[in-house]
Write a protein that holds these residues in place. Structure first.
Motif, mmCIF file in Angstrom:
data_model
loop_
_atom_site.group_PDB
_atom_site.id
_atom_site.type_symbol
_atom_site.label_atom_id
_atom_site.label_comp_id
_atom_site.label_asym_id
_atom_site.label_seq_id
_atom_site.Cartn_x
_atom_site.Cartn_y
_atom_site.Cartn_z
ATOM 1 N N ILE A 145 4.319 8.685 -11.062
ATOM 2 C CA ILE A 145 3.098 9.390 -11.458
ATOM 3 C C ILE A 145 2.947 10.600 -10.535
ATOM 4 O O ILE A 145 3.026 10.471 -9.311
ATOM 5 N N ASN A 146 2.772 11.773 -11.144
ATOM 6 C CA ASN A 146 2.589 12.995 -10.363
ATOM 7 C C ASN A 146 1.116 13.333 -10.265
ATOM 8 O O ASN A 146 0.457 13.546 -11.286
ATOM 9 N N CYS A 147 0.582 13.360 -9.062
ATOM 10 C CA CYS A 147 -0.816 13.709 -8.836
ATOM 11 C C CYS A 147 -0.841 15.122 -8.261
ATOM 12 O O CYS A 147 -0.350 15.352 -7.155
ATOM 13 N N LYS A 181 6.100 14.237 -1.666
ATOM 14 C CA LYS A 181 5.051 15.255 -1.659
ATOM 15 C C LYS A 181 5.635 16.645 -1.449
ATOM 16 O O LYS A 181 6.580 16.815 -0.674
ATOM 17 N N ASN A 182 5.108 17.635 -2.196
ATOM 18 C CA ASN A 182 5.361 19.039 -1.854
ATOM 19 C C ASN A 182 4.003 19.754 -1.825
ATOM 20 O O ASN A 182 2.969 19.081 -1.741
ATOM 21 N N ASP A 183 4.014 21.097 -1.915
ATOM 22 C CA ASP A 183 2.769 21.844 -1.703
ATOM 23 C C ASP A 183 1.707 21.596 -2.769
ATOM 24 O O ASP A 183 0.515 21.789 -2.520
ATOM 25 N N THR A 184 2.117 21.196 -3.968
ATOM 26 C CA THR A 184 1.153 21.117 -5.066
ATOM 27 C C THR A 184 1.024 19.728 -5.665
ATOM 28 O O THR A 184 0.086 19.453 -6.400
ATOM 29 N N THR A 185 1.980 18.869 -5.392
ATOM 30 C CA THR A 185 2.032 17.575 -6.083
ATOM 31 C C THR A 185 2.438 16.469 -5.120
ATOM 32 O O THR A 185 3.332 16.679 -4.295
ATOM 33 N N TYR A 186 1.788 15.338 -5.218
ATOM 34 C CA TYR A 186 2.391 14.166 -4.584
ATOM 35 C C TYR A 186 2.717 13.176 -5.674
ATOM 36 O O TYR A 186 1.960 12.999 -6.632
HETATM 37 C C1 LIG Z 1 6.492 19.775 -6.631
HETATM 38 O O1 LIG Z 1 6.931 18.565 -7.253
HETATM 39 C C2 LIG Z 1 6.660 18.504 -8.633
HETATM 40 C C3 LIG Z 1 7.064 17.138 -9.140
HETATM 41 O O2 LIG Z 1 8.188 16.637 -8.518
HETATM 42 C C4 LIG Z 1 7.411 19.630 -9.334
HETATM 43 O O3 LIG Z 1 7.139 19.568 -10.740
HETATM 44 C C5 LIG Z 1 6.938 20.944 -8.777
HETATM 45 O O4 LIG Z 1 7.681 21.994 -9.369
HETATM 46 C C6 LIG Z 1 7.134 20.976 -7.281
HETATM 47 N N1 LIG Z 1 6.544 22.200 -6.754
HETATM 48 C C7 LIG Z 1 7.075 22.886 -5.760
HETATM 49 C C8 LIG Z 1 6.348 24.114 -5.324
HETATM 50 O O5 LIG Z 1 8.128 22.558 -5.258
#
Ligand SMILES: *[C@@H]1O[C@H](CO)[C@@H](O)[C@H](O)[C@H]1NC(C)=O
Ligand SMILES: *[C@@H]1O[C@H](CO)[C@@H](O)[C@H](O)[C@H]1NC(C)=O
Ligand SMILES: *[C@@H]1O[C@H](CO)[C@@H](O)[C@H](O)[C@H]1NC(C)=O
Ligand SMILES: *[C@@H]1O[C@H](CO)[C@@H](O)[C@H](O)[C@H]1NC(C)=O
Length: 334
Positions: A145-147, A181-186
């Motif tokens: 699940i992407n939050c 986790k990255n900048d926009t999604t965990y």
């Molecule tokens: C962050 O992760 C999501 C899901 O894995 C991905 O769709 C999204 O492109 C990623 N964003 C960045 C800035 O890496």
């Protein structure tokens, strides 16, 4: 009716666990124009009670917008009560900026209703969101699940009425969770799904919660069939190549099998029709015979006429045998 909801906070160890009559989200962020579903968990003693959604900041003055026994005719609000999961779900369509304050409520006959407040934070850039609140997973498999978030608060993954996890390799609802986790999604991956993992969860980021409903089922049979057929086709074709080909082969196999069955069926049908013709002819020849019986013509004449009739039908041997026998019988009767 004019009473505050009764929610008692009891501290168990270091984590606060809320033993409430009703448990729901505190605040959920949602884009204007979109729809949102909010689950409300209730105590089992309320199973048979009417459940409803009350709109307004104050408990005393909020107005009922939809009840389990009174649908909303405008179609904006709906409610479903899942008595097995002890959860009623409130759906709010086409959310507007004025749609911010609500109460999940259980109606008590002859007493004060029990309600729990939740807030919708309506914003063009929601603080916490998911692409789909309704997720489907398969037994024994993983689900992710992407939050998506727009704030920097710490994240969690919680089961409604259960525990929360904050880091990888902890268990929620008996299932191991991996956080990424990255900048926009965990993203939260639940590994090795079990039947009992079906139900409501939520992503948490600071004060915001985003409910997600998970349904765990068996992987559909059609996929299983192609999987079990794969080794057979591989053996026949002697190919160790990627899945596209493996999936194609059963189809070809079934088409050939279908054709073969069709040909066999057609052959059987033709045989059957031929047999039918045979059995139908017998009475016909008998009738002509019977028709000829009363006229006391000689046997020779009868024989020839029947012989011709039989020959024209291409059934010489069989019908001539029958006519002979019958002639014999008639002779004896006379
Ligand atoms: C962050 O992760 C999501 C899901 O894995 C991905 O769709 C999204 O492109 C990623 N964003 C960045 C800035 O890496
Ligand atoms: C589930 O995820 C784990 C860890 O990423 C992986 O090792 C495992 O193969 C996955 N299982 C399935 C059925 O995809
Ligand atoms: C095909 O199956 C037979 C019997 O199951 C086995 O003996 C043979 O080794 C198989 N051949 C290949 C190429 O897998
Ligand atoms: C195909 O089958 C033959 C014998 O039947 C075997 O020697 C060969 O290794 C097989 N090739 C592959 C790719 O499996």
């Amino acid at each position: 009716m004019i009473f505050l909801s009764n929610c008692f906070l009891i501290l168990v160890g270091l984590t606060g666990v809320c033993y409430c009559s009703i448990t729901t989200v505190k605040e959920t962020s949602v884009k204007p124009g979109e729809s949102i579903s909010i689950p409300c968990l209730y105590e089992s003693k309320y199973e048979k009670h009417v459940k409803y959604l009350c709109k307004g900041f104050y408990w005393a003055t909020c107005s009922d917008v939809v009840k389990t026994n009174k649908p909303d005719t405008s179609g904006k609000f709906s409610v479903q009560d899942d008595k097995e999961q002890k959860t009623f779900t409130l759906n709010i369509n086409h959310v507007e900026s004025t749609d911010s304050d609500y109460w999940c409520v259980v109606e008590i006959d002859g007493g004060a209703d029990v309600g729990e407040y939740f807030r919708l934070s309506v914003s063009g850039t929601p603080a916490l969101s998911v692409d789909n609140q309704e997720m489907e997973g398969f037994l024994g498999e993983n689900i992710t699940i992407n939050c998506k978030f727009h704030n920097s608060a710490p994240e969690k993954w919680c089961k409604l009425g259960g525990n929360c996890v904050t880091k990888s390799s902890e268990f929620v609802d008996g299932t191991r969770v991996i956080f990424k986790k990255n900048d926009t999604t965990y993203s939260v991956t639940m590994m090795g799904l079990k039947q009992e993992n079906s139900g409501w969860y939520w992503c948490v980021k600071g004060q915001f919660q985003m409910p997600v409903h998970l349904t765990v089922t068996e992987r559909p049979a059609s996929t299983l069939t192609s999987v079990t057929l794969m080794p057979v086709t591989m053996n026949v074709t002697n190919v160790t190549q990627p899945s596209v080909k493996e999936r194609m082969d059963p189809t070809v196999f079934f088409i050939s099998l279908g054709l073969l069955i069709f040909i066999v069926l057609v052959a059987l049908f033709v045989l059957f029709v031929l047999k039918c013709k045979k059995t139908k002819k017998e009475p016909a020849t008998e009738k002509t015979e019977v028709g000829v019986v009363y006229s006391d013509v000689t046997f020779k004449k009868k024989k020839t006429s029947e012989g011709i009739a039989a020959e024209s039908d291409g059934n010489v041997t069989y019908s001539s045998v029958v006519s002979f026998k019958q002639q014999d019988r008639r002779v004896k009767q006379k």
